[in-house]
Design a protein around this motif. Sequence first.
Motif, PDB file in Angstrom:
ATOM      1  N   UNK A 169       0.831  -1.204   0.000  1.00  0.00           N
ATOM      2  CA  UNK A 169       0.000   0.000   0.000  1.00  0.00           C
ATOM      3  C   UNK A 169       0.864   1.252   0.000  1.00  0.00           C
ATOM      4  N   UNK A 170       1.862   1.258   0.886  1.00  0.00           N
ATOM      5  CA  UNK A 170       2.734   2.426   0.984  1.00  0.00           C
ATOM      6  C   UNK A 170       3.574   2.575  -0.290  1.00  0.00           C
ATOM      7  N   UNK A 189       4.070  -1.065 -15.917  1.00  0.00           N
ATOM      8  CA  UNK A 189       5.053  -1.937 -15.279  1.00  0.00           C
ATOM      9  C   UNK A 189       4.562  -2.424 -13.913  1.00  0.00           C
ATOM     10  N   UNK A 190       3.939  -1.532 -13.146  1.00  0.00           N
ATOM     11  CA  UNK A 190       3.482  -1.928 -11.818  1.00  0.00           C
ATOM     12  C   UNK A 190       2.194  -2.736 -11.873  1.00  0.00           C
ATOM     13  N   UNK A 233       0.568  -4.991  -6.454  1.00  0.00           N
ATOM     14  CA  UNK A 233       0.559  -3.535  -6.599  1.00  0.00           C
ATOM     15  C   UNK A 233      -0.690  -3.068  -7.345  1.00  0.00           C
ATOM     16  N   UNK A 234      -1.212  -3.932  -8.181  1.00  0.00           N
ATOM     17  CA  UNK A 234      -2.283  -3.671  -9.111  1.00  0.00           C
ATOM     18  C   UNK A 234      -3.291  -2.574  -8.885  1.00  0.00           C
ATOM     19  N   UNK A 238      -9.305  -3.062  -1.410  1.00  0.00           N
ATOM     20  CA  UNK A 238      -8.799  -3.991  -2.418  1.00  0.00           C
ATOM     21  C   UNK A 238      -7.555  -4.727  -1.900  1.00  0.00           C
ATOM     22  N   UNK A 239      -6.725  -3.995  -1.157  1.00  0.00           N
ATOM     23  CA  UNK A 239      -5.499  -4.575  -0.624  1.00  0.00           C
ATOM     24  C   UNK A 239      -5.820  -5.646   0.441  1.00  0.00           C
TER      25      UNK A 239
END
Lengths: 293, 306
Positions: free
Chosen positions: B95-96, B119-120, B182-183, B234-235
């Motif tokens: 998250x961070x 990329x992420x 990361x999405x 989501x995370x």
Amino acid sequence: MIKMKKRKKKLGIDNRRSKIGNGLVIFLLLVLGAFMAFPLYYTFIQSIKPSEELFQFPPRLYVLRPTGEHYTELFQLMSNLWVPFSRYLFNTLFVSILGTLLHVIFAGMAAYPLAKHNFPGKDALFAVILLGLMFVGQVTFLPSFIIISKLKLLNTYWAYLLPSIGASLGLFLMKQFIEQLPDSLIEAARIDGANEWKIYFQIVFPNVKPATLTVFIFQFVNIWNGLSKELVYDEQLKVVKVALEQISASNAYARMGSGMAGSVLLMIPPIVVFILLQRHVVETMTFAGLKEG
Amino acid sequence: MQAKKMSIPNRIADYFKRYRTSWLMMAPFLIFFVIFTIFPVVLSIILSFTDYDMVQAPIFVGVENYLQVFLNDEYFIVALKNTLIFSIIIGPASYVICFLVAWLINELKPLPRALVTALFYIPTIVGAAGWSVWRLIFSSDQYGLINGFLMKFGLLNEPIGWLTDEAYIMPVLIIVQLWMSMGISFLTFIAGFQNVDKTLYEAGMMDGVKNRFQELWYITIPSMANQMIFGAVMQIVNCFAVGDVSATLAGLPSTGYAGETIVTHIMDYGNLRYEFGYACAMGVVLVVMMQYSKKFVTWLIGRMGH
């Protein structure tokens, strides 16, 4: 006037940022970027290494003699399967496209009343849908399996298709986006005598293209990656992903190269879809806010 | 006057008559939503109080499954611990990182920004095809990338079984999971940053905001709190649902259950042992945990920047 502009620039954001800070930022981005990119790069490199380079100590991060032999081998293996490869391809396309379209259409249709109509119970219904954001396939796979099996849908296309059509995320994103449309647009159509269906299909739907495309990507990727072998076991009905996994799993060592070639091929569709539609995704996520509570 | 005297069935009929179009438009989605999103959870709750193998009718056993889960299943405790480790490490870390990277690239030009975004996000969408390469990177022989390099530089004499040795399974899974988580929150943050009202920054400068960290804390974060809550939800879903990665890379079950998560434990009891009642009880525990984490996180974000 000119003086004012200069002063503004002096106070501007860039001047308050130190050189060291910028250097640190770039360094951090490079490290993280390398971490993100490396596995993708390595997958590709391994897929074009000749076999003797694959089993070389120490492993190389680059390839000396690139070759397409693993891709050829993969295509040969696929054309020798008991079920023709075109069948797997058809299954995959049929399931991902139909599943995605149904989800996008139904979610959009349901999002419009939730965003723009007033009816008692709307808030409660939306709260339940938000709760559903957490009930993703990875968490509810077991009861879903029981339900699919009791509905006698096991081992049919429907087992792939139906469960994800009613996923919360798509409806949530569509609803947030439709809410931003000006009410005057809808009111004007109502005064002209258009009914709600007409308003949705002729006015709302064409105006929420970014959200539609975003939900399209999420759902396509979801179905493409989520197709599992538990729900459908008839070889005729399996999808490309499962077929490729079976090929590389049957002899993981000797087929390491073709396994990686398969991975590369499997990664292409989601990546292409995302890159083509990326712009719309960012626009849609702008409205993807959840309130506290 | 008439409306007040109507019987309940009549009132329901009247309600649907009045809001017929709204409900008709929602009906196709809601049918699938109820059957395949809500009903599975309801069914889990019901079956969690029974003994059920899908062949015979469920037998009511009261809270026995729940007692078993917490008191009598040492591997559930391992699974619970691992799931919490994933949530506590990967949740906040990714998250961070997502937040910082989104913040950093916000000022880039559109093209580099689009590239970094891709990329992420790509590791999140490539699924199992993307993880399989981690098996080569952490392979247990000398051809594995990590073993090969450590041995070449003399840091290691014998190859390590990164995915088979109990001590290393979790750290490796954490790295892989971090890579692929990361999405969606990243995309949300990118969008959030682009949408912060620019005049707020100018107003902030007048009010004495000195550097970019103050700007972030006092202006940016409060104005994108809603996006941050969505990203967090989501995370949470992501972290608590870890399972496929563990099962694919470390095996089901993993060596000594070292990589067991609640989801793999459910797979174990559901898909392999057919103890559905017991597996459903674990599913209910998981959903309850997710719900409370969400409450906690939204509370936390609501208090940031004030």
